[in-house]
Motif scaffolding. Structure first.
Motif, PDB file in Angstrom:
ATOM      1  N   LYS A 464       0.825  -1.086  -0.039  1.00  0.00           N
ATOM      2  CA  LYS A 464       0.038  -0.033  -0.126  1.00  0.00           C
ATOM      3  C   LYS A 464       0.890   1.158  -0.029  1.00  0.00           C
ATOM      4  O   LYS A 464       0.641   2.266  -0.792  1.00  0.00           O
ATOM      5  CB  LYS A 464      -0.880  -0.120   1.323  1.00  0.00           C
ATOM      6  N   GLU A 470      -4.783   3.247  -1.115  1.00  0.00           N
ATOM      7  CA  GLU A 470      -5.555   3.084  -0.073  1.00  0.00           C
ATOM      8  C   GLU A 470      -6.850   2.678  -0.352  1.00  0.00           C
ATOM      9  O   GLU A 470      -7.861   3.088  -0.520  1.00  0.00           O
ATOM     10  CB  GLU A 470      -5.726   4.302   0.499  1.00  0.00           C
ATOM     11  N   LEU A 474      -7.034  -4.433  -2.143  1.00  0.00           N
ATOM     12  CA  LEU A 474      -5.587  -4.406  -2.337  1.00  0.00           C
ATOM     13  C   LEU A 474      -5.211  -5.748  -2.977  1.00  0.00           C
ATOM     14  O   LEU A 474      -3.965  -5.628  -4.114  1.00  0.00           O
ATOM     15  CB  LEU A 474      -4.909  -4.159  -1.062  1.00  0.00           C
TER      16      LEU A 474
END
Length: 546
Positions: A464, A470, A474
């Motif tokens: 990240k 963010e 992910l």
């Protein structure tokens, strides 16, 4: 001034056509009632007794007047609609009061209108409600809709397509004609400007010609522009944008709120394109990819990419790409997290795996860059296989379950599925091994171990930060850190589940034992889902003993 003012004077007839006719001369065509200035003035008409037709796509419509809610189907119901064709003044493109109308054929987007006579070659095609329809009832045709239209020279085409591009062109066309340009001059300029406003290059403006409606380039452009001027904006916002475009020929001066929305949408869409392209799963034409890239750059307001700026990089936050000036054109480049690629060979079966090493703030991590396949042709394992535990120790027998359970039928189900796992016994076994060795190897080869929750969290945090992301999805970006794909895009397995032995106390349930990646990258720690050994198939990524 509203350059698309409409004089709602209906002096023509209704035609219910059965077939699409662009320039029909069929003697069997349906009877129609005709009216208009040709009969009223006695002038020799420019176009006498012609047929026009074409098609329109489903158009977005709002349920509420304030523009906040949309009909579930997001389209005007064409079975209670009409296509109206207005004669336009040759000098101003204002409506003259002469209008013909026809119903859509079988409620489709196709229409045909015969016996049209105009004193001007210019016409405006526009959708209107048909309150005389047998299917009509109050409220079925919403007032707050975007009335897409087209302005055409009937000497050039009588087979017309009405869509979002002809809608924008009409605003600009009328403005330019009223500024003193001829229709041909105004159309040529308006066509260039509509395309340029969305970063569309190398595509001829054939959007008003229905014979080109199925062209792949036309479809790609209409799909793209329709995303922005479709049901995501209110009617007032769309009309305000069209008005400003009519006056300026660009989107530079549209209201700030709309520009912010366009910028956010374009970046989100381009992020998906860049990501899927890098993963090798992009299902989009090169033109669509180029248009989306160009429009995001336009919305970002980047200065021109010149020879002097060659190699310049514009860094973007929250997305996977940066902009790079290459050969006098802004392009995208994929962000990559720093890692060292390597390999290892499992001495148990001789299989070689890719590895990836990350330098973290407090040391390094080296992971398998692909799923473990030891003793598993597809890389799937049960929990007991992952842990390499004796099932007789961690599983609850049917007799034991029946003796303790208040729901005997549940025991039968668990027995049929592989019996129940006793978490207390499982954790005790893991604790015993960890106390003796400091790690838990499980099914991993010597020198490697099963990752725990802290291992996954540290790796996620590193990725990240490195990619300046963010996002909850992910897992869909781990490929940019050399970790390989952990999500499916081929319509196959929807969830990829990886073992994480004893996640740290940050998780609400200390017995949570799986990291789950959904098909589009959302990840979570699964809690208490492993109540039967055979319910979930696990994947394994081993981490090196450091």
């Amino acid at each position: 001034m509203n350059y698309l003012k409409r004089q709602m004077v209906c002096k023509a007839a209704v035609l219910f056509a059965l077939t699409l006719a662009a320039c029909s001369t069929d003697d069997s065509k349906p009877d129609t009632v005709m009216g208009g200035s040709a009969e009223e003035t006695g002038l020799t008409p420019v176009l006498a007794d012609i047929s026009v037709g074409g098609q329109t796509a489903s158009l977005p419509t709002l349920v509420s007047q304030d523009g906040n809610e949309y009909d579930e189907n997001t389209s005007i119901q064409l079975n209670v609609s009409l296509m109206k064709v207005f004669e336009l003044d040759s000098s101003t493109l204002d409506t003259t009061g002469v209008v013909y109308e026809g119903a859509f054929i079988n409620g489709s987007g196709k229409f045909a209108i015969d016996s049209v006579t105009f004193n001007s070659p210019y016409a405006q095609f526009e959708i209107h409600p048909n309150r005389n329809s047998d299917d009509w009832y109050d409220g079925i045709w919403y007032k707050d809709y975007v009335p897409y239209l087209a302005i055409v020279d009937l000497r050039e085409t009588r087979n017309v397509n009405v869509n979002v591009m002809t809608y924008l062109e009409a605003y600009r066309l009328r403005y330019l004609v009223n500024s003193g340009k001829t229709f041909a001059e105004a159309k040529a300029q308006a066509d260039r400007e509509v395309l340029a406003a969305f970063g569309i290059e190398g595509v001829p403006f054939n959007f008003e010609k229905n014979e080109h409606a199925a062209d792949s380039d036309v479809v790609d452009v209409l799909n793209f522009v329709g995303l922005y001027l479709g049901p995501s904006l209110s009617k007032s916002s769309v009309e305000s944008l069209a008005q400003k475009f009519g006056e300026d020929g660009t989107l530079d001066n549209i209201d700030e709120e709309t520009k912010k929305l366009f910028t956010a949408w374009s970046f989100s869409k381009l992020n998906t394109i860049v990501k899927e392209d890098a993963q090798g799963v992009l299902k989009m034409s090169e033109l669509s990819k180029e248009i989306n890239t160009n429009f995001a750059i336009l919305m970002q307001g980047l200065e021109e990419c010149t020879a002097e700026k060659e190699g310049a990089v514009i860094e973007n936050s929250g997305v996977l790409f940066n902009f790079v000036c290459t050969s006098k054109k802004w392009t995208t480049s994929v962000k990559l997290a720093p890692y060292v690629a390597g390999s290892m060979t499992d001495e148990r079966d001789g299989k070689t795996y890719k590895t990836v090493t990350y330098t973290l703030e407090n040391g390094t991590q080296t992971w398998f860059g692909e799923n473990l396949m030891f003793n598993s042709p597809n890389g799937y394992y049960s929990l007991s296989e992952v842990l390499a535990l004796d099932t007789s120790i961690v599983m609850v027998s049917l007799d034991e379950c029946l003796a303790e359970s208040e729901v005997p039928s549940l025991c039968d189900t668990l027995h049929a599925m592989g019996n129940n796992i006793n978490y207390d016994r499982m954790m005790a076994a893991i604790d015993s091994v960890e106390k003796a060795t400091g790690t838990y190897q499980g099914v991993c080869p010597d020198g490697w171990r099963l990752p725990n929750g802290n291992d996954w969290e540290k790796m996620f945090g590193f990725v990240k930060e490195s990619l300046d992301l963010e996002v909850y999805t992910l897992a869909d970006y781990l490929f940019a850190a050399g970790f390989g794909n952990v999500t499916s895009k081929d319509g196959g397995k929807e969830v990829w589940t990886y073992y994480a032995v004893k996640p740290d106390s940050a998780y609400s349930n200390p017995r949570a034992s799986m990291i789950m990646f959904e098909s589009y990258g959302k990840w979570l720690v699964q809690q208490r889902a492993l109540w039967s050994d055979r319910i979930i198939q696990l994947n394994v990524r081993c981490i090196k003993d450091e």
